[in-house]
Structure formats: structure tokens, C-alpha cells
Scaffold this active site. Sequence first.
Site, PDB file in Angstrom:
ATOM      1  CE  LYS A 146      -4.135  -1.934   0.217  1.00  0.00           C
ATOM      2  NZ  LYS A 146      -5.123  -1.804  -0.869  1.00  0.00           N
TER       3      LYS A 146
ATOM      4  CD  GLU B 166     -10.352   3.360   0.195  1.00  0.00           C
ATOM      5  OE1 GLU B 166      -9.482   2.603  -0.294  1.00  0.00           O
ATOM      6  OE2 GLU B 166     -10.421   4.572  -0.083  1.00  0.00           O
TER       7      GLU B 166
ATOM      8  CB  SER C 138       0.255  -8.096  -1.070  1.00  0.00           C
ATOM      9  OG  SER C 138      -0.641  -8.867  -0.277  1.00  0.00           O
TER      10      SER C 138
END
Length: 402
Positions: A105, A127, A388
Site C-alpha cells: 500500500k 478508506e 503483498s
Amino acid sequence: MGDLLIRPSRTPSRVRLMDDPGPLGRFGDYGGRYVPESLIPACRRIEEAFRNAWADPAFQHQLAGLLATHAGRPTPLTPAVRLSAELGVTLLLKREDLTHTGSHKINNVIGQALLASRMGHRRLIAETGAGQHGVATATAAAMFGMAATVFMGERDIERQALNVFRMRMLGAEVVPVRTGARTLKDATSEAMRHWVGSTADSYYCMGSVLGPMPYPWMVREFQRVIGDEARRQCATALPAAVPDYVVACVGGGSNAAGTFAGFVDTTAKLIGVEAEGGAGATRGSLGVLHGVRSMFLQDDDGQVLEAHSIAAGLDYPGIGPEHVHLRDLGRARYVTVTDAEVVDAVVRLARTEGIVAALESAHAVAWVIRAAADGTLPAGSTVLLTLSGRGDKDISALKELL
């Protein structure tokens, strides 16, 4: 879906895959900008700013520097030696879990925060589901001297308490969302409603390849660094230079989109792994949600259904539009795994490689384990898997399950 008003016309499919989708933001039959008229100017400003920034060598240089000095790029490609021997394949892990904040992210958020700063904004709205996008947003806001407001479903706040604490420690306001299932879909809806009234001073930092144009394209481009790095690393690590399979977990699908972008023009087979209780690509139908036309879990009346996943970051009833386009073209395949398979995969990776993966990432690991066992992955195959995120945030949940 009644507040989603703008319906752009269709354009033909593009010849080049994972390229600029054009001003209408179309990936084949999907994408677009389905938002209230009040958000159209903001979306257009962001698109114009991104196009200008992405073509500016100074912006690219600054972004690369921040990704190196703050995010810790490049991330390594780690051979999963013991698990590979057990499975009969060569498994390489692209270690996004080793970035600052613990997931992919941060790549997207640093890019968007740099863009927001360039546009003159001093506040980020976001969000989050698993909390990793929220933590990354709070981190980038602190780096750039911005305020941050993060919307998070009340249920996710309960199961991701560690990340909520991290966000608040970094100075972000965390707003509980108590509507619907109180998960990622509801947090996204509330964040977008809030953005309608604050476009003048706030920048909406979307966490995945979802939302209205330019977000699916822009987020994919900020995450492309994963695939570009992995492509170069595989050229050194593998005799054939390109793996047989490229595998990543998919909720909205940003880590998968970034990874696939590095290999879409190669012979590698692209595999996106969804949660069985989400599965927009494998069980969804055509619809519009959160500003984009894509595939969503819906009933016969077109009402969006609630998704379920043991992983909060995959607890979303749809998938990014570019993934559906890749699926339709046969360039990528999308599969599902169960919660039980995911938990088993976390344990197996931990005990063979000493790596505790996030529950989201473990979906990809679970498919590789199953596919190697049932012959879907032929013996001797080479597999690149994007890990990830790391599993620190999921330890409390895992303690209750194991």
C-alpha cells in the site's frame, strides 16, 4: 446505486494491455466515471494533475527517491527453498511485506500524497479494510505535513485494532463506519460521501484499482513498480528470465495489477486469487459501485451483496475493472480459495520459510499449494508470487483460530 449518475459512452478495447485507458477511463467494457456531478470537476483535476506529473521527470525522480528512502525499495525476490522442494515447483516471493508499514500500500500512497501536495492539498481522505492502506495514508500524511482522515468499518476496527492504534499514533483521525456490514465496502461509501463536501481542500486517496477514472489507472501505475522490479529480478534469477506463473491475491486488486503490469507482455500465466466469499471476478455480475463499472456480487435486483473473507482487505464485493478486462481477454485467470486453506497456508509458509504472511497474501500461497498438489501447476514450474503484506496485524485473529 442511484447516486451514481454519470454514464460515459463505450469505447473499443485497446490493443495494448495495461496502458493508458484514455480520457473515458475504459478497460474494454469496464471502468468509467460514474459519480455525482459534484465530483466530476475533482476527478478531472486529479486526472490532469496525474497526467502532467507522470510525464514530468522531476516528479518521477522525487517519487523514486521517496520509495527508496522511505518505503525501502527495491524489495527483494526471496526463493522459498523448502516450500518449493515440498511442492515440486520453484517458488519466488516478491517481498512487499518488507516495505515500510508492511505492505504494498505504501507504493501507491506515497505517489498519491506527492501528487496531492503538488496540487496544493493539505488533507488526505482514505478508506481502509485491513488497515494497511490507512496506516500507509497516515504515514504519508505525517511525512508531508498533512492531515489525514481514514474511514474504517466498525467490524474491521475490532479485528484490526493494532493498525487502528498505529493510524492514531501517526496523527490520523479514524472514523468508525457503522452502516451496512461495517466493512470495507461501507467505509469506501462513507469516504466518498465525505469527499463530495470537501473537494476544495481535501484529496481522496483511493487504496485500490477501483473508483472513478483516473483511480484504477493511477493506482495501477503507482503499483507498477512491483512488477517492473520483479521482471528485472526474474531475468537474473531464472534461466528462462520469465516465470511460468505470476500469482497475486485480489480484492480490489492493486498489488495484482501492479505485478501483472510487469509481465502482461510476456508468456507468463497471470493468476489472481480471490476470497471464496468475495470473488467479484469469478462470481460477480456487471454493475456500478463506488464510481466504476465492473463485476460485483449482486442479487437478481442488482443490489450489492455483502462479501465475506477472513482477510479484511479482501472483504469487498467486487474487483477492479482492468482485472475483469484481462479475464475477458483470457490474459489472466481468477480463482478462489477458502478461509481454511488460507489459514493452513499461513502456517505452512511460516514453518517452511520463517515468513508470517498477511491473511490477504496467504490467499495466493494457498492457491499455489493446492495447484501444485492437484497438478494445475505442473511439476518443475517456476512461480512468482507477490507477498503483498506481513501478518503482524493478523496475529490476534490467528491466535483464536489455531
